[in-house]
Design a protein around this motif. Structure first.
Motif, PDB file in Angstrom:
ATOM      1  N   MET A 143       7.968   7.413  -8.119  1.00  0.00           N
ATOM      2  CA  MET A 143       9.393   7.481  -7.820  1.00  0.00           C
ATOM      3  C   MET A 143       9.638   7.619  -6.319  1.00  0.00           C
ATOM      4  O   MET A 143      10.536   6.992  -5.758  1.00  0.00           O
ATOM      5  N   ASN A 144       8.828   8.426  -5.673  1.00  0.00           N
ATOM      6  CA  ASN A 144       8.980   8.619  -4.240  1.00  0.00           C
ATOM      7  C   ASN A 144       8.671   7.335  -3.472  1.00  0.00           C
ATOM      8  O   ASN A 144       9.362   6.986  -2.509  1.00  0.00           O
ATOM      9  N   ALA A 145       7.635   6.620  -3.908  1.00  0.00           N
ATOM     10  CA  ALA A 145       7.276   5.363  -3.245  1.00  0.00           C
ATOM     11  C   ALA A 145       8.388   4.325  -3.396  1.00  0.00           C
ATOM     12  O   ALA A 145       8.743   3.622  -2.441  1.00  0.00           O
ATOM     13  N   LEU A 146       8.938   4.213  -4.610  1.00  0.00           N
ATOM     14  CA  LEU A 146      10.024   3.264  -4.844  1.00  0.00           C
ATOM     15  C   LEU A 146      11.247   3.628  -4.010  1.00  0.00           C
ATOM     16  O   LEU A 146      11.898   2.755  -3.420  1.00  0.00           O
ATOM     17  N   LEU A 147      11.555   4.910  -3.939  1.00  0.00           N
ATOM     18  CA  LEU A 147      12.709   5.360  -3.165  1.00  0.00           C
ATOM     19  C   LEU A 147      12.528   5.047  -1.680  1.00  0.00           C
ATOM     20  O   LEU A 147      13.459   4.579  -1.011  1.00  0.00           O
ATOM     21  N   GLN A 148      11.345   5.284  -1.162  1.00  0.00           N
ATOM     22  CA  GLN A 148      11.099   4.986   0.247  1.00  0.00           C
ATOM     23  C   GLN A 148      11.182   3.479   0.512  1.00  0.00           C
ATOM     24  O   GLN A 148      11.725   3.054   1.529  1.00  0.00           O
ATOM     25  N   HIS A 149      10.626   2.696  -0.406  1.00  0.00           N
ATOM     26  CA  HIS A 149      10.652   1.242  -0.220  1.00  0.00           C
ATOM     27  C   HIS A 149      12.083   0.712  -0.228  1.00  0.00           C
ATOM     28  O   HIS A 149      12.477  -0.069   0.638  1.00  0.00           O
ATOM     29  N   LYS A 188       0.818  -1.217   0.000  1.00  0.00           N
ATOM     30  CA  LYS A 188       0.000   0.000   0.000  1.00  0.00           C
ATOM     31  C   LYS A 188       0.849   1.263   0.000  1.00  0.00           C
ATOM     32  O   LYS A 188       0.310   2.365   0.171  1.00  0.00           O
ATOM     33  N   LEU A 189       2.151   1.118  -0.217  1.00  0.00           N
ATOM     34  CA  LEU A 189       3.039   2.264  -0.086  1.00  0.00           C
ATOM     35  C   LEU A 189       2.831   3.291  -1.194  1.00  0.00           C
ATOM     36  O   LEU A 189       2.899   4.500  -0.953  1.00  0.00           O
TER      37      LEU A 189
END
Length: 423
Positions: A328-334, A121-122
């Motif tokens: 991009m932000n979600a992938l970076l945080q993950h 759900k990120l």
């Protein structure tokens, strides 16, 4: 979504709204002081400087302290900065205080989200975050425009105060207080981390290792960090450029320019919402071509001289940018939370993105001070974005070829275990 997630969103919304309104009020205050136009970017520079200078420690603080309590304290520090400005403190120094609080707030906020939201759900959670952030920009610029409008100045003058803008600053104090109260209703995640280093040399070494680890990550961290760094640097510069463009080219007042700036935020809300709903985490890198479209729009839009065309152009710029930055932000945080920790990864992200903002805003202020025409500055920014995205797309193909040879290559969820072993 987990319990109180939307309360967290509301708290950061009001905090960011006040930050954005404060920028408009600060610009108006500088103009009343008789400062030149190129001082306006200095406000944003002073706000952003803490993000870069404090980056080695804010992640460690976010991991060591209860994140909800830390965010509430930082809203209080923001209020102190605004209160001192109302009492006559130099706006640049006051913005430095507010920026220090914001620099500590960010890794706690994003770190808490990565702790309470499952990876599946990120992207959706980041869609909520970016929509709320951009809504805060939208309403913040509208509120800021209202707080410097002739109507508001007349109402404030009727209160028999020494300076009408003091009333504007006091109104923003109330918004920060509301954000702090909402923050106290958010539960802590209860997740702890190993004891962090305390000696300055050890802290700097820890941050250097964390920064290098995220930049070396071929499984999405490197490219997503590059794209978000580019986006936020260009976006912060565009934010100030649009205010000046609205006045110089379209003939609007500062308060009306703030309303035009808000139309960009409307587009970002739409783009971020669509991305959060339709783009899965393992498809995040497929949005990179949107960066080319964003650069092309930024290149051409400054030459528009009609308000009727400027409005849809600004909305489209925002929509493309929002659709690009959320995945991009979600992938970076993950990837960051898998390789490092929640606080460290957000601190690294904040350092790089805000260093980009400092460099781009500094360049913008220098070029404006030496007399480069505004439309050429804005078009040059768009061309720069296009060239950078082309380079990153080529870099991405090379990284993808190398990543396929690594164990655990595939979607980000399947790579988590390999990333933990590699770190």
């Amino acid at each position: 979504m987990p319990p109180r997630f939307h309360t967290l969103i509301a708290a950061q919304f009001f905090s960011a709204l006040a930050d954005n309104a404060l920028l408009i009020v600060g610009i108006a205050l500088l103009r009343e002081m008789g400062q030149p136009l190129w001082w306006a970017p200095l406000l944003k520079l002073c706000f952003t400087l803490a993000y870069v200078g404090l980056a080695p420690v804010v992640g460690l603080i976010a991991d060591a302290w209860p994140k909800v309590a830390l965010m509430s304290c930082m809203n209080g520090l923001k209020a102190i900065g605004v209160g001192l400005m109302a009492l006559g403190l130099d706006p640049l120094i006051a913005f430095g205080i507010v920026g220090t609080a914001a620099a500590c707030y960010a890794p706690a906020k994003y770190g808490l989200i990565t702790e309470i939201v499952p990876p599946s759900k990120l992207v959706a959670a980041n869609g909520w975050i970016e929509v709320s952030v951009v809504c805060s920009v939208l309403l913040g610029t509208l509120v800021g425009g209202l707080l410097v409008s002739p109507w508001w100045m007349a109402q404030a003058a009727s209160l028999d105060v020494a300076h009408p803008l003091t009333v504007s600053l006091c109104a923003l104090l109330g918004v920060y207080a509301l954000a702090a109260l909402l923050q106290l209703r958010v539960p802590e995640s209860g997740i702890g981390y190993p004891k962090a280093p305390r000696r300055p040399r050890a802290i700097l070494r820890d941050f250097y290792i964390s920064n290098a680890a995220l930049w070396r990550d071929r499984l999405g961290g490197r490219l997503s960090l590059s794209m978000t760094t580019l986006f936020w640097g260009a976006g912060a510069t565009l934010q100030l450029a649009v205010l000046q463009w609205a006045q110089d080219v379209l003939g609007l007042r500062l308060s009306q320019g703030a309303y035009l700036q808000a139309t960009v935020a409307v587009g970002v809300v739409a783009g971020a919402g669509l991305a959060g709903r339709w783009i899965a985490l393992h498809h995040s890198l497929k949005v990179m071509p949107l960066g080319l479209m964003l650069g092309a729009l930024m290149l051409g839009t400054p030459w528009v001289t009609s308000l009727g065309w400027a409005l849809p152009a600004m909305v489209l710029v925002g929509a493309v940018g929002g659709a690009m930055v959320v995945p991009m932000n979600a992938l970076l945080q993950h990837r960051g939370v898998q390789i490092l920790s929640a606080g460290r990864s957000i601190a690294v992200q904040g350092f790089n993105e805000n260093l980009s903002i400092l460099l781009m805003l500094g360049s913008y202020a220098i070029l404006q001070a030496v007399g480069v025409p505004l439309v050429w500055l804005m078009s040059g920014l768009g061309l720069f974005v296009c060239l950078c995205v082309l380079l990153l797309m080529g870099w991405g193909r090379f990284s993808a070829d190398g990543a396929r040879s690594e164990p655990g290559a595939g979607c980000p969820e399947a790579q988590a275990g390999h990333a933990k072993r590699a770190s």
